[in-house]
Write an enzyme that holds these catalytic residues in place. Structure first.
Site, PDB file in Angstrom:
ATOM      1  CD  GLU A   1      48.787  20.353  36.539  1.00  0.00           C
ATOM      2  OE1 GLU A   1      49.153  19.840  35.470  1.00  0.00           O
ATOM      3  OE2 GLU A   1      48.664  21.597  36.678  1.00  0.00           O
TER       4      GLU A   1
ATOM      5  CG  ASP B   1      45.015  19.316  32.472  1.00  0.00           C
ATOM      6  OD1 ASP B   1      44.452  20.427  32.581  1.00  0.00           O
ATOM      7  OD2 ASP B   1      46.179  19.128  32.871  1.00  0.00           O
TER       8      ASP B   1
END
Length: 328
Positions: free
Chosen positions: A176, A214
Site C-alpha cells: 500500500e 486504516d
C-alpha cells in the site's frame, strides 16, 4: 522489539490456547501486554517492509492463525511482481456453507474461484510498512487493524453450526505504501493488482460490500481531540447507518463514540486500498478517521501511541456489523 524466534514462541503458545479453549474474550485477544501469550495485537509490533523477512513472518503468522481456527478457512496467496519487488496479498475466505475439508489450504491465486453461489463481504487491510523510515512499525498503519480483523475472524469461527448468506473474505494487502513518493503508480500495489485480477476473472461482481480499515486505534492528542470516522460515500449510507446504530447500542459499555451522528456530507477523497475497487463499481466503506493522527507516517506511530479501548470498541462494532451482514 521482539526477535524472530520470540515471535514464533509467543505465537505457538497462542495457537495452543486457541485450540485448548473457546473462552478467550476481547481483553485476552486485544491487549498491549508484551508478555501476553494471547494478544493478537503485539504479534505485529515489528517493521513489515515489502519483501523483508518480517513481511514473510507476518504472512506466516496470519496463515497459521487461519489454519488453526475451529472452522475451515480457504487461504490464497496472491503473488505478483512490480517495479522490481515481489508482492504477496493474502486472501482468506470463510464460505457461506462450511462443508469443505481442505488437506492443503494454501492455493496459488487464481486457482481458487468464488465459493458457492453466495456473494462476498470483504473486510480488508494493508500489512506493509513504510521502508524509508527506519524502525517504523506502523501501529495504526496498520497493525491495530490487522489485529481487529483477526479478532473478528476468531469470533465468527466460534459459530460452528451457523449457516451464512454471504462468503466472508478477509484480504491483507501488500504494497500500500509508496517506495519513493505517493502517486498513482507508486502506491496501492496490492489492491491495484488484485482489483484488476478480480475484474478479469469476474469475481469483482460477487463483492456486495468492500470494507477497508486504516489508521485505527491511535491515542487522542491535543491537536486532534476528536477523531471521527465519517460516511465518505453516499452509496454506502445505509451500511454506515448500521454501524452507527451498533455503536449507539454499545455506547453505555464503551463510552466511546467515533462515528458521525450527524451523517455529515464529507466531500473528501482519500487515496487508499479501496480506490481500485470503487473505480470498478464496488460499494466501499472506508473505516478511517479524520483528522489523521498527528503521528501518522512518523516514527512515533508505535505501540505506545495506541489506545486499546478504541481498538476494542471498533472491534466490537465491526464484529456485530459483520455478524449481521453475513447471517441469515
Amino acid at each position: 522489539m521482539l526477535c524472530f524466534n520470540v515471535f514464533l514462541f509467543f505465537f505457538n503458545l497462542y495457537i495452543i490456547v486457541i485450540n485448548a479453549s473457546s473462552l478467550l474474550n476481547i481483553d485476552d485477544c486485544l491487549n498491549l501486554n508484551p508478555n501476553s501469550t494471547t494478544s493478537l495485537l503485539t504479534l505485529f509490533n515489528m517493521t513489515r517492509c515489502v519483501g523483508s523477512e518480517n513481511s514473510k513472518l507476518t504472512l506466516d503468522i496470519i496463515t497459521d492463525f487461519y489454519k488453526n481456527l475451529p472452522m475451515k478457512w480457504r487461504v490464497q496467496k496472491h503473488t505478483f511482481y512490480d517495479s522490481g519487488y515481489e508482492f504477496n496479498n493474502l486472501i482468506v475466505t470463510l464460505p457461506h456453507y462450511n462443508e469443505y475439508d481442505y488437506e492443503d489450504t494454501i492455493f496459488q491465486f487464481p486457482m481458487c474461484n468464488a465459493i458457492g453461489l453466495a456473494n462476498d463481504l470483504v473486510l480488508s487491510v494493508h500489512y506493509d510498512t513504510i521502508a524509508n523510515i527506519p524502525g517504523f512499525v506502523g501501529a495504526i498503519d496498520s497493525a491495530a487493524s490487522i489485529a481487529i480483523l483477526l479478532f473478528i475472524s476468531l469470533q465468527i469461527s466460534k459459530d460452528f453450526n451457523e449457516l451464512r448468506r454471504k462468503n466472508l473474505k478477509i484480504i491483507f494487502f501488500d504494497g500500500e505504501e509508496a517506495f519513493v513518493r505517493w502517486s498513482e503508480s507508486d502506491s496501492l500495489y496490492g489492491s491495484r493488482e488484485l482489483a484488476k485480477n478480480y475484474s478479469e476473472n469476474g469475481l469483482i461482481k460477487k463483492i456486495d460490500l468492500f470494507v477497508l480499515l486504516d489508521l485505527l486505534g491511535g491515542v487522542q492528542s491535543r491537536d486532534s481531540e476528536n477523531y471521527t470516522i465519517f460516511n465518505y460515500f453516499p452509496e454506502t449510507t445505509d451500511y454506515y447507518q448500521q454501524l452507527l446504530s451498533i455503536e449507539n447500542d454499545i455506547y453505555q459499555s464503551t463510552q466511546i463514540s467515533l462515528l458521525d451522528p450527524q451523517m455529515s456530507n464529507v466531500n473528501v477523497m482519500i487515496s487508499d486500498d479501496h480506490v481500485p475497487f470503487r473505480k470498478l463499481g464496488v460499494k466501499c466503506l472506508h473505516v478511517i478517521p479524520l483528522p489523521f493522527p498527528t503521528f501518522w507516517h512518523t516514527i512515533d506511530d508505535d505501540f505506545e501511541h495506541l489506545d486499546i479501548n478504541m481498538i476494542k470498541h471498533l472491534s466490537a462494532v465491526l464484529l456485530k456489523f459483520t455478524q449481521k451482514f453475513v447471517a441469515f
